[in-house]
Design a protein around this motif. Structure first.
Motif, PDB file in Angstrom:
ATOM      1  N   UNK A 156       0.683  -1.147  -0.024  1.00  0.00           N
ATOM      2  CA  UNK A 156       0.182   0.029  -0.096  1.00  0.00           C
ATOM      3  C   UNK A 156       0.743   1.336   0.119  1.00  0.00           C
ATOM      4  N   UNK A 157       0.528   2.173  -0.659  1.00  0.00           N
ATOM      5  CA  UNK A 157       1.166   3.477  -0.585  1.00  0.00           C
ATOM      6  C   UNK A 157       2.845   3.273  -1.099  1.00  0.00           C
ATOM      7  N   UNK A 158       3.137   2.511  -1.930  1.00  0.00           N
ATOM      8  CA  UNK A 158       4.617   2.137  -2.241  1.00  0.00           C
ATOM      9  C   UNK A 158       4.962   2.576  -3.502  1.00  0.00           C
ATOM     10  N   UNK A 159       6.392   3.093  -3.511  1.00  0.00           N
ATOM     11  CA  UNK A 159       6.888   3.887  -4.867  1.00  0.00           C
ATOM     12  C   UNK A 159       8.001   2.849  -5.191  1.00  0.00           C
ATOM     13  N   UNK A 160       7.920   2.672  -6.442  1.00  0.00           N
ATOM     14  CA  UNK A 160       9.254   2.270  -7.004  1.00  0.00           C
ATOM     15  C   UNK A 160       9.764   2.825  -8.256  1.00  0.00           C
ATOM     16  N   UNK A 161      11.066   3.417  -7.846  1.00  0.00           N
ATOM     17  CA  UNK A 161      11.798   4.590  -8.535  1.00  0.00           C
ATOM     18  C   UNK A 161      13.065   4.143  -9.073  1.00  0.00           C
ATOM     19  N   UNK A 162      13.383   4.206 -10.105  1.00  0.00           N
ATOM     20  CA  UNK A 162      14.776   4.195 -10.850  1.00  0.00           C
ATOM     21  C   UNK A 162      15.384   2.931 -10.498  1.00  0.00           C
ATOM     22  N   UNK A 163      14.536   1.722 -10.249  1.00  0.00           N
ATOM     23  CA  UNK A 163      15.169   0.420 -10.097  1.00  0.00           C
ATOM     24  C   UNK A 163      15.425  -0.300 -11.338  1.00  0.00           C
ATOM     25  N   UNK A 164      16.759  -1.176 -11.282  1.00  0.00           N
ATOM     26  CA  UNK A 164      17.086  -1.883 -12.770  1.00  0.00           C
ATOM     27  C   UNK A 164      17.144  -3.239 -12.246  1.00  0.00           C
ATOM     28  N   UNK A 165      16.711  -4.010 -13.368  1.00  0.00           N
ATOM     29  CA  UNK A 165      16.896  -5.424 -13.213  1.00  0.00           C
ATOM     30  C   UNK A 165      17.329  -5.978 -14.597  1.00  0.00           C
ATOM     31  N   UNK A 166      17.874  -6.901 -14.839  1.00  0.00           N
ATOM     32  CA  UNK A 166      18.176  -7.156 -16.190  1.00  0.00           C
ATOM     33  C   UNK A 166      17.207  -7.763 -16.957  1.00  0.00           C
ATOM     34  N   UNK A 167      16.171  -8.448 -16.353  1.00  0.00           N
ATOM     35  CA  UNK A 167      15.090  -8.999 -16.878  1.00  0.00           C
ATOM     36  C   UNK A 167      13.912  -7.972 -17.050  1.00  0.00           C
ATOM     37  N   UNK A 168      14.224  -6.725 -16.541  1.00  0.00           N
ATOM     38  CA  UNK A 168      13.123  -5.781 -16.737  1.00  0.00           C
ATOM     39  C   UNK A 168      12.179  -5.388 -15.600  1.00  0.00           C
ATOM     40  N   UNK A 169      11.939  -6.404 -14.785  1.00  0.00           N
ATOM     41  CA  UNK A 169      10.638  -6.207 -13.791  1.00  0.00           C
ATOM     42  C   UNK A 169      11.442  -5.502 -12.320  1.00  0.00           C
ATOM     43  N   UNK A 170      10.467  -4.760 -11.943  1.00  0.00           N
ATOM     44  CA  UNK A 170      10.789  -4.048 -10.582  1.00  0.00           C
ATOM     45  C   UNK A 170      10.324  -5.002  -9.328  1.00  0.00           C
TER      46      UNK A 170
END
Length: 256
Positions: A52-66
């Protein structure tokens, strides 16, 4: 933080996991789960995840998913904002494998210009209420796809800048609603238009030329001549309806 899986958090054999008012920022992984990776490979466990009320900003993964979630029985997400994965030019929310109940409500993708949003949900009983994906400012929607297979749902969405000497007033917007197996989608394409007479268009933004004032008609801007010295006097003007100093309102007809 840089590691093989789960840049911000890695958890396995979990039961109940709850996030509220959290942020995962600038994490990186060499495999999956740029921000978070959950793996409940012990099928005997009853696992539930809520965010709830959670932000995912500027994360990087080789397979693309946060966010990667494997084998969770229930997933509930509400008021989630997903920022752009700059390295891969993609904004991706979730890849969930073999989850029996998935409920998503008020999911907002925050794309960079000409970026891509991708959501992959595995298991046909996935249920989300609404996913809202606006194009970035001054860009338009040029591709949207909903793909369903026997056990997987994909949402793919792409935005694009206006070409030279074109402008856009309202950015594109895609709103997808789903209840069990029923999917409905609303599209606001808001195409780019050729620059209007008496307007100046740079990077998708339209502004007025000296002594002209514009108004929006539908999704286009129309310019009309202003009384002398009422409207913007120095180009480039700030917007299509800029007024001279000390004036405002329709055709800049009123003094402040």
């Amino acid at each position: 933080m840089k590691q093989p899986k789960g840049g911000g958090l890695f958890a396995e054999k979990f039961e109940d996991v709850h996030f509220w008012n959290c942020s995962f920022i600038s994490n990186m992984v060499t495999s999956q789960g740029g921000a978070v990776y959950f793996d409940n490979f012990d099928k005997r466990r009853t696992s539930r995840i809520s965010l709830l009320l959670t932000n995912f900003m500027g994360n990087n993964a080789k397979h693309g998913f946060d966010l990667n979630i494997n084998m969770a029985k229930e997933i509930f997400m509400k008021d989630i904002k997903i920022g752009h994965n700059q390295r891969y030019n993609m904004t991706s929310l979730i890849m969930s494998i073999h989850s029996y109940s998935i409920v998503l409500n008020s999911i907002l993708f925050d794309l960079f210009a000409e970026g891509t949003a991708l959501m992959k949900l595995t298991f046909s009983r996935a249920n989300f209420k609404q996913v809202k994906i606006p194009c970035p400012s001054l860009t338009h929607l040029y591709e949207e796809t909903i793909l369903e297979s026997a056990d997987t749902l994909y949402l793919l969405y792409k935005c694009k800048k206006c070409k030279r000497n074109h402008y856009i007033v309202h950015s594109g917007l895609w709103v997808v609603n789903k209840n069990f197996q029923d999917i409905s989608a609303n599209f606001w394409l808001h195409e780019c238009h050729p620059c209007p007479i008496y307007g100046s268009c740079i990077d998708g933004k339209v502004t007025a030329m000296t002594n002209y004032w514009g108004y929006v008609s539908g999704d286009q801007v129309v310019f009309i001549a202003c009384p002398v010295s009422y409207c913007c006097q120095n180009t480039p003007c700030r917007s299509y309806d800029s007024c001279n100093t000390g004036r405002h309102d329709l055709l800049c007809s009123r003094c402040k």
